[in-house]
Enzyme design. Structure first.
Site, PDB file in Angstrom:
ATOM      1  N   HIS A 208    -112.316  -7.157  40.816  1.00  0.00           N
ATOM      2  CA  HIS A 208    -113.132  -6.601  40.082  1.00  0.00           C
ATOM      3  C   HIS A 208    -114.235  -7.363  39.297  1.00  0.00           C
ATOM      4  O   HIS A 208    -115.276  -7.093  38.977  1.00  0.00           O
ATOM      5  CB  HIS A 208    -112.510  -5.964  38.766  1.00  0.00           C
ATOM      6  CG  HIS A 208    -111.459  -4.441  39.373  1.00  0.00           C
ATOM      7  ND1 HIS A 208    -110.602  -4.436  39.502  1.00  0.00           N
ATOM      8  CD2 HIS A 208    -112.326  -3.309  39.543  1.00  0.00           C
ATOM      9  CE1 HIS A 208    -109.958  -3.248  40.126  1.00  0.00           C
ATOM     10  NE2 HIS A 208    -111.220  -2.494  40.139  1.00  0.00           N
ATOM     11  N   GLU A 453    -106.250   5.516  47.579  1.00  0.00           N
ATOM     12  CA  GLU A 453    -106.217   4.278  47.580  1.00  0.00           C
ATOM     13  C   GLU A 453    -104.830   3.536  47.520  1.00  0.00           C
ATOM     14  O   GLU A 453    -104.616   2.219  47.691  1.00  0.00           O
ATOM     15  CB  GLU A 453    -106.950   3.623  46.248  1.00  0.00           C
ATOM     16  CG  GLU A 453    -106.763   4.068  44.937  1.00  0.00           C
ATOM     17  CD  GLU A 453    -107.580   3.727  44.023  1.00  0.00           C
ATOM     18  OE1 GLU A 453    -108.465   2.890  44.040  1.00  0.00           O
ATOM     19  OE2 GLU A 453    -107.321   4.043  42.822  1.00  0.00           O
ATOM     20  N   ASP A 477    -108.740  -0.849  47.025  1.00  0.00           N
ATOM     21  CA  ASP A 477    -107.201  -0.794  46.775  1.00  0.00           C
ATOM     22  C   ASP A 477    -106.179  -0.418  48.050  1.00  0.00           C
ATOM     23  O   ASP A 477    -105.241  -0.974  48.355  1.00  0.00           O
ATOM     24  CB  ASP A 477    -106.773  -0.030  45.667  1.00  0.00           C
ATOM     25  CG  ASP A 477    -107.076  -0.805  44.273  1.00  0.00           C
ATOM     26  OD1 ASP A 477    -106.642  -1.990  44.165  1.00  0.00           O
ATOM     27  OD2 ASP A 477    -107.740   0.006  43.492  1.00  0.00           O
ATOM     28  N   CYS A 524    -115.936   5.380  48.207  1.00  0.00           N
ATOM     29  CA  CYS A 524    -116.381   4.630  46.955  1.00  0.00           C
ATOM     30  C   CYS A 524    -116.043   3.027  46.904  1.00  0.00           C
ATOM     31  O   CYS A 524    -116.235   2.615  46.008  1.00  0.00           O
ATOM     32  CB  CYS A 524    -116.324   5.201  45.851  1.00  0.00           C
ATOM     33  SG  CYS A 524    -114.605   5.525  45.346  1.00  0.00           S
TER      34      CYS A 524
END
Ligand code: PEP
Ligand code: MG
Length: 594
Positions: A208, A453, A477, A524
């Protein structure tokens, strides 16, 4: 994805080059500003007797995290030459021993209990106590140990104090931050107008932290091992986020090369800006929707300027980070309102908080024991269901925000049908409670979607489709969990590959289930923002992309050059492959022909 091989070559003119993992396509030339795993002001306060066990748990957890860090650092010494590696290993062994030493560990726990003080103050007091015994010793070996004790204390404090970089605002303009590690929460504190870029010794390409760097358009290179031993604050530095390269003391040839590169990039950006108001449409007129992934309200302006047609992923967990308390309903409602109104009628997909894993708010940190595998632990929707009061507050704020524009609710890390049913039940309950609280309020339950995910979720996508209104495929993920590769670990970053046939099959299964059940589906994950993957995604049937707004023009440009027929044929050929290298060749060849 770049290899994380270590490379440091001394040139006669003192220029030094280091390779790491480039996580954004940006480049900068700036001035080094080292951030030590620094402590700033250590908070000291007394705690009531019933909070003593909590403070003791915080210390134990911080120590175990510090131990994990040292183990990782030790593994990395293998990449160094023998003498340096031996020296460093000895040092790390000494640090590891201190972290288990009775005097240190029991000392901290006892001080908390006896003096009724907080964990940070107890660490500081213990280090101070041990250090006192050293002060009279002149022996250089022992005085080095004194520094070690302080370093170990700092390491523990760094784990305890979740927001050590509050002083970012004081850092001189144009600085390149160089530090051991930046958490996603730390990164969120950076003001991209002031900081020129950052380099860390730890961190993987899809962490992240990396995503934040991309979303701020900040040049960043992660996983540059051993840089801190060579660098000084004030030195000139080049950060090449595209090549994953860091250059200290760049010579004039290098500086010229980088000023040419920067100019070429500016020209390209000017060309891309012209695409802003044009639709993302393929040569054969297939319309593709381009939405933005955002973390904070400050991204709205950029998203709109880049031509985003909506927010495909609002990572609400960032509202919970960098603070000691949790945001209440009013605060969350106001933040959501700002974002929804800011998007001026365009849809906003609000993902409920994906906390846990690498993002746990300070207010919850002391409540849960350290997990050996945080990414497999109490994360995202699992934490929401466990911390139901917290979740209810967020859902209520979201429901109230529906009054300000079109929104959807997206649930992260779904792995079962039951989880969706549970959440839907809570949403219904919150809606009724709100209506009772304020009968005049107009509330409509927004569409509810699941992030795909987790491989298990992709495999039961048909059943999940019966429960939700839409899917969003989170390939970051999905790749991590399918291949069992930590997306934040630079040591395995070279193995992180969304083009692995297993990942592609799971994407295909999800897309087919969505199609069969007539449910919209978007992608996404970071691959949506990489033009390289656009033909594959279009060929697989994806028509809804969501990405960091900075990537929209480049992906749009690629989509506008595509024709769906050949892209579909190439995607089918790719799906037939069992070899990930062959997949990459088939994709790259196709891109070259565009
Ligand atoms: C993903 O996992 O692909 C995703 C989009 O969510 P995040 O990166 O926030 O985990
Ligand atoms: Mg995710």
């Amino acid at each position: 994805m770049r290899n994380n091989h270590q490379n440091s070559v001394m040139e006669p003119d003192d220029e030094q080059r280091f390779d790491g993992i480039g996580v954004s396509g940006e480049i900068t030339v700036g001035t080094v500003h080292i951030i030590q795993s620094g402590l700033g002001q250590v908070p000291e306060y007394t705690v009531p007797s019933d909070e003593i066990p909590k403070e003791q748990r915080r210390v134990s957890k911080a120590i175990s995290k510090a131990q994990q860090q040292i183990t990782r650092l030790k593994v990395k010494t293998n990449t160094l030459n023998d003498t340096t590696a031996d020296e460093l290993r000895l040092l790390l062994d000494a640090h590891a021993a201190m972290l288990t030493s009775k005097r240190m560990v029991t000392g901290m726990q006892t001080i908390i209990a006896e003096q009724k003080i907080n964990a940070e103050a107890a660490v500081q007091a213990t280090v101070h106590e041990i250090a006192k015994g050293f002060t009279k010793v002149k022996d250089p070996y022992l005085s080095a140990r004194l520094q070690d004790i302080k370093d170990v204390g700092s390491r523990i404090l760094r784990q305890l104090m979740q927001t050590p970089y509050q002083a970012f605002s004081l850092i001189p303009q144009g600085s390149v931050l160089v530090t051991e590690e930046l958490s996603p929460a730390d990164t969120a504190l950076i003001d991209p107008r002031k900081i020129a870029g950052f380099v860390t010794q730890q961190g993987g390409s899809e962490s992240h932290t990396a995503i934040m760097a991309r979303s701020m358009n900040l040049p960043a290179v992660l996983g540059v091992y051993n840089l801190l031993n060579s660098v000084k604050s004030g030195q000139a530095i080049v950060v090449d986020g595209e090549l994953g390269r860091v250059i200290l003391n760049p010579n004039s040839v290098t500086l010229n090369e980088y000023s040419r590169k920067t100019e070429a990039r500016r020209r390209l950006n000017r060309q891309l800006a012209r695409l802003r108001s044009l639709p993302a449409v393929t040569q054969d007129k297939t319309r593709v929707s381009m939405q933005a992934n955002i973390e904070l309200a400050r991204d709205i302006e950029g998203a709109l300027n880049a031509g985003a047609e909506g927010i495909g992923l609002l990572r609400t967990e960032f509202m919970f980070l960098n603070r000691n308390t949790l945001p209440n309903e009013e605060e969350q409602y106001n933040l959501l309102k700002t974002i929804i109104k800011g998007m001026q009628g365009r849809p906003v997909t609000i993902r409920t908080f994906d906390l846990g894993g690498d993002k746990l708010p300070t207010a919850l940190d002391s409540k849960y024991a350290a997990s050996a595998n945080p990414m497999l632990g109490l994360r995202a929707v699992r934490l929401s269901i466990k911390e139901q009061k917290l979740f209810e507050v967020q859902l209520t704020a979201i429901l109230r925000a529906t009054a300000h524009g079109p929104i959807q609710i997206l649930l992260p890390m779904i792995s079962s049908v039951q989880q969706i049913r549970q959440v839907k039940h809570i949403i219904k309950r919150m809606t009724m409670r709100l209506k009772k609280r304020d009968p005049a309020l107009k509330i409509t339950i927004p569409p509810i979607g699941a992030m795909i995910e987790v491989p298990g979720a992709a495999l039961i996508a048909d059943s999940l489709a019966h429960e939700v209104d839409f899917f969003a495929i989170g390939t970051n993920d999905l790749t991590m969990y399918t291949l069992a590769i930590d997306r934040g670990d630079e040591q395995v970053a070279n193995l992180f590959n969304p083009l692995h046939p297993a990942v592609l099959r799971l994407i295909q299964i999800t897309l087919e289930a969505a199609r069969r059940n007539n449910k919209p589906v978007s992608v996404c994950g970071e691959i949506a923002g990489d033009p390289r993957f656009a033909p594959l995604l279009i060929g697989l049937g994806v028509r809804d992309f969501s990405m960091a707004w900075q990537s929209i023009p480049r992906v749009k440009q690629r989509i506008r050059a595509l024709t769906t027929g050949p892209a579909t044929r190439r995607a089918l050929a790719i799906l037939d492959q069992t070899d990930e290298d062959k997949v990459a060749v088939l994709l790259d060849d196709f891109n070259e022909d565009l």
